[in-house]
Motif scaffolding. Structure first.
Motif, mmCIF file in Angstrom:
data_model
loop_
_atom_site.group_PDB
_atom_site.id
_atom_site.type_symbol
_atom_site.label_atom_id
_atom_site.label_comp_id
_atom_site.label_asym_id
_atom_site.label_seq_id
_atom_site.Cartn_x
_atom_site.Cartn_y
_atom_site.Cartn_z
ATOM 1 N N ALA A 138 4.142 41.287 29.180
ATOM 2 C CA ALA A 138 2.917 41.161 29.979
ATOM 3 C C ALA A 138 2.357 39.745 29.870
ATOM 4 C CB ALA A 138 1.884 42.179 29.518
ATOM 5 N N VAL A 139 2.413 39.155 28.678
ATOM 6 C CA VAL A 139 1.956 37.763 28.504
ATOM 7 C C VAL A 139 2.802 36.831 29.357
ATOM 8 C CG1 VAL A 139 1.835 35.853 26.839
ATOM 9 C CG2 VAL A 139 0.957 38.103 26.229
ATOM 10 N N THR A 140 4.112 37.070 29.387
ATOM 11 C CA THR A 140 5.006 36.243 30.198
ATOM 12 C C THR A 140 4.658 36.351 31.678
ATOM 13 O OG1 THR A 140 6.776 36.575 28.593
ATOM 14 C CG2 THR A 140 7.415 35.814 30.774
ATOM 15 N N VAL A 141 4.422 37.565 32.153
ATOM 16 C CA VAL A 141 4.114 37.772 33.571
ATOM 17 C C VAL A 141 2.766 37.136 33.940
ATOM 18 C CG1 VAL A 141 3.564 39.535 35.303
ATOM 19 C CG2 VAL A 141 5.524 39.838 33.787
ATOM 20 N N VAL A 142 1.761 37.338 33.114
ATOM 21 C CA VAL A 142 0.423 36.813 33.413
ATOM 22 C C VAL A 142 0.428 35.290 33.383
ATOM 23 C CG1 VAL A 142 -1.945 36.651 32.532
ATOM 24 C CG2 VAL A 142 -0.811 38.866 32.687
ATOM 25 N N THR A 143 1.041 34.697 32.371
ATOM 26 C CA THR A 143 1.059 33.243 32.292
ATOM 27 C C THR A 143 1.991 32.619 33.324
ATOM 28 O OG1 THR A 143 2.742 33.280 30.557
ATOM 29 C CG2 THR A 143 0.432 33.187 29.865
ATOM 30 N N LEU A 199 5.390 25.509 29.578
ATOM 31 C CA LEU A 199 6.782 25.554 29.126
ATOM 32 C C LEU A 199 6.873 25.929 27.655
ATOM 33 C CD1 LEU A 199 9.797 25.055 29.649
ATOM 34 C CD2 LEU A 199 9.392 22.669 29.038
ATOM 35 N N VAL A 200 6.005 25.355 26.838
ATOM 36 C CA VAL A 200 6.019 25.654 25.406
ATOM 37 C C VAL A 200 5.694 27.121 25.167
ATOM 38 C CG1 VAL A 200 4.915 25.127 23.200
ATOM 39 C CG2 VAL A 200 5.434 23.290 24.795
ATOM 40 N N LEU A 201 4.694 27.633 25.876
ATOM 41 C CA LEU A 201 4.319 29.038 25.730
ATOM 42 C C LEU A 201 5.463 29.961 26.152
ATOM 43 C CD1 LEU A 201 2.130 31.140 25.084
ATOM 44 C CD2 LEU A 201 1.425 30.977 27.472
ATOM 45 N N ALA A 202 6.103 29.655 27.266
ATOM 46 C CA ALA A 202 7.216 30.489 27.727
ATOM 47 C C ALA A 202 8.370 30.478 26.723
ATOM 48 C CB ALA A 202 7.699 29.990 29.087
#
Length: 151
Positions: free
Chosen positions: A36-41, A51-54
């Motif tokens: 969900a974090v990946t989709v929202v961000t 990029l760092v977060l992903a």
């Protein structure tokens, strides 16, 4: 013989220790939250740290799958060493190009890229006018149509 003995010892330890399903449900919920974090961000534009977060989220999800669903957390010795070395190489393969890109001097960064402050050069309009030896000619004073050869 040490490797064979280590495998037998691990096999005996895994037979003795039985983990309940609760641990797997918890890891599954964590994987859903990280997805969900990946989709929202991914839907919001984060120019600096996107990029760092992903990469951190993807590495965390992969590590959770390896440790719990592939039972690497229950193993000792060579399996953990291979996992640690592979994580080290992934970090190096990502960090070295990113450091190189971030420390380039201005002349090596192409104009118009996301890390450059120089303006992009638009050669499309110039090429259409024939300044670079090709393209179509626009209608001029003599009444020629664009694209018609001179005679």
């Amino acid at each position: 013989m040490a490797i064979a003995n280590e495998s037998r010892q691990e096999e005996q330890n895994m037979r003795e220790e039985h983990h309940g399903a609760g641990r797997y449900w918890l890891i599954w919920v964590l994987l859903l939250v990280l997805t969900a974090v990946t989709v929202v961000t991914g839907r919001i534009h984060i120019p600096t740290w996107g990029l760092v977060l992903a990469l951190v989220v993807a590495t965390t999800k992969g590590t959770l799958v390896l440790l719990y669903f592939m039972h690497l957390i229950d193993h000792r010795g060579a399996n953990r060493l291979v996992f640690a070395v592979s994580i080290l190489f992934v970090v190096l393969m990502l960090a070295i190009p990113l450091v190189d890109l971030g420390t380039r001097y201005r002349g090596a960064t192409p104009p118009g890229s996301t890390v450059s402050d120089m303006q992009a050069i638009d050669i499309g309009a110039d090429a259409m006018e024939g300044r670079f030896g090709g393209g179509l000619r626009k209608e001029g004073k003599t009444g020629e149509q664009s694209g018609s050869p001179r005679q």
